[in-house]
Scaffold this motif. Sequence first.
Motif, PDB file in Angstrom:
ATOM      1  N   SER A 173       0.833  -1.206   0.000  1.00  0.00           N
ATOM      2  CA  SER A 173       0.000   0.000   0.000  1.00  0.00           C
ATOM      3  C   SER A 173       0.867   1.255   0.000  1.00  0.00           C
ATOM      4  CB  SER A 173      -0.939   0.008   1.205  1.00  0.00           C
ATOM      5  OG  SER A 173      -0.194  -0.046   2.415  1.00  0.00           O
ATOM      6  N   GLN A 191      -3.172  -2.860   2.330  1.00  0.00           N
ATOM      7  CA  GLN A 191      -2.625  -4.193   2.130  1.00  0.00           C
ATOM      8  C   GLN A 191      -1.122  -4.234   2.408  1.00  0.00           C
ATOM      9  OE1 GLN A 191      -4.572  -6.800   1.544  1.00  0.00           O
ATOM     10  NE2 GLN A 191      -6.343  -5.409   1.493  1.00  0.00           N
ATOM     11  N   ALA A 199       0.041  -8.400  -1.767  1.00  0.00           N
ATOM     12  CA  ALA A 199      -1.071  -8.478  -2.711  1.00  0.00           C
ATOM     13  C   ALA A 199      -1.086  -9.821  -3.431  1.00  0.00           C
ATOM     14  CB  ALA A 199      -0.972  -7.347  -3.733  1.00  0.00           C
ATOM     15  N   HIS A 249      -6.194  -9.001  -5.435  1.00  0.00           N
ATOM     16  CA  HIS A 249      -5.857  -7.614  -5.130  1.00  0.00           C
ATOM     17  C   HIS A 249      -5.411  -6.867  -6.396  1.00  0.00           C
ATOM     18  CE1 HIS A 249      -4.980  -9.147  -0.837  1.00  0.00           C
ATOM     19  NE2 HIS A 249      -6.152  -8.519  -0.832  1.00  0.00           N
TER      20      HIS A 249
END
Length: 555
Positions: free
Chosen positions: A63, A99, A102, A106
């Motif tokens: 992220s 997140q 991933a 995702h």
Amino acid sequence: MITGQLLRDAFISGANNIGNHRRAVDALNVFPVPDGDTGTNMSMSASNAKRELTRLGDEEPVSRVADVCAAALLRGARGNSGVILSLLFRGFSKGLKGQTAADAEHLVLALEEGVKSAYKAVMKPTEGTILTVARRAAEQARAALTKEMSTMQLWQVVLDAGNEALAQTPEQLPVLKKAGVVDAGGQGLMFIFEGMGVVFAGKQPVDIAQERAAAAADSESIHPDRNAAGEYEGEITFTYCTEFIVLKKDDCGDPQTLRAYLETIGDCVVVVDDEEIIKTHVHTDNPGNALQKALEFGMLTNMKIENMREQYENQKKKIVQPVSSQGFQYAVVDPSREYGFVAVAAGAGVQQLFSDLGVDHVVSGGQTMNPSTDDILSAVHATPAKTVFVLPNNKNIIMAAEQAAKLADRKMVVLQTRTVPQGLAAMLAFDADANAAANQIAMQKAFDRVGTGQVTFAARDSDFDGYKIKEGELLALENGKLSFIEHDLTRAVVKLSRSLLRKDSSFVTLLYGEGVSQEAANAVYEAVSAKLPEDVEVALINGGQPVYYFMISVE
């Protein structure tokens, strides 16, 4: 699973890959016309993100990596393509929000969010552009997703779908089809995705040092020696490409009101913002008005104003047209022209006959010098028609022509003419008012009705088809097959002409070659005319062809 480190390296690899191929993408720049250089803009935008990403450590969550990439792209975005690229990755960061790592699902969500962000920010999305390529990649990824799918498998679906969508962009935008190229922004996006895919597959990131090798590869596939923006001027409605960043003030209000205003004074408007800035792009005749309105939202920075009409004139001067070994120059397809023709022939007289019948380009070649696939393809690409009919006029050239058809960037129809007389008959049967399929049938029927005779010489002693042949003897070929052996040229032509004649034949054409004098040709003509029925018209033409003393057409 994709870790933050892997995603960081993938983004960097994608930035390097577009950097390596930026010139090839610049050469595709057609729409919007001409908004700077698409490849350079996308490369510089990606490079800005790369600089920020290289400062991140190996332990960052996905992220955080996605957020840094999106913010840096937005700040460094250049041109319409750079802004849209930043929007795609801004949405990508939304899809990965919160997140640590991933998986395939995702990635699909991130792609979908990226497409949503890009379409939302562009007031009037145009299909056949980078937007379409991104959307189709996301849609196919969603359709293919399974619980067992790895991120590498998922990304391969993205690459396949994106490249397929890219190949279809000329069918969606006439401006691309006329220029004979795919969308530049879409191609740039695929280079970035492909660079990312290298890392997802477990390999080392693409190195920026590979530029020379990549440029060489581009020359085979994307024609970087062409300049699409210079070859075709799209409609430049507004003169100035205007870009700037607004550093938001505390009470700036809704940035979408800025976009609404810009829509009234220009087009190609893109307005995207985050917590601190508003990235803006517009084509307008009044850049001052755009800047003045933007000041209501905060201070301005990174301002760039370019005259697109001036850019277009400069681009035209840079055009480099590729020239084939036979002198053919590439020509883009003219949407208003339905049909074109390419014939293979040797001899000035024969070549002139084809030109007189409407053939655009004659490839030099025949029995002893079969042209290559590339020779034929170059002639086809030099013919600016939607459909190009090709007349090989020799059985040994048909296969090369059919291979060229697989490589052509326009519709190519190979008529299996095995002789020059068949090719001439096919051209005479062409009907400009008929469609391509009807013409193909009619032209084939026409050349099937033609009887062809050829008189040549034996190049060596041989035993062939029951004949003992001595070097220098005259060989008479009837529709491609050895008919008899002679020693006298006049007798050979007369005998072969009579053998080819049918009950309904009414016209015989004698094409004499480079080894036959005008006096000898006239003597043969007189002899043939005397031996054929009075209702059969005989014509004599200087074909100038090598190898064959005479070619005979009987219709």
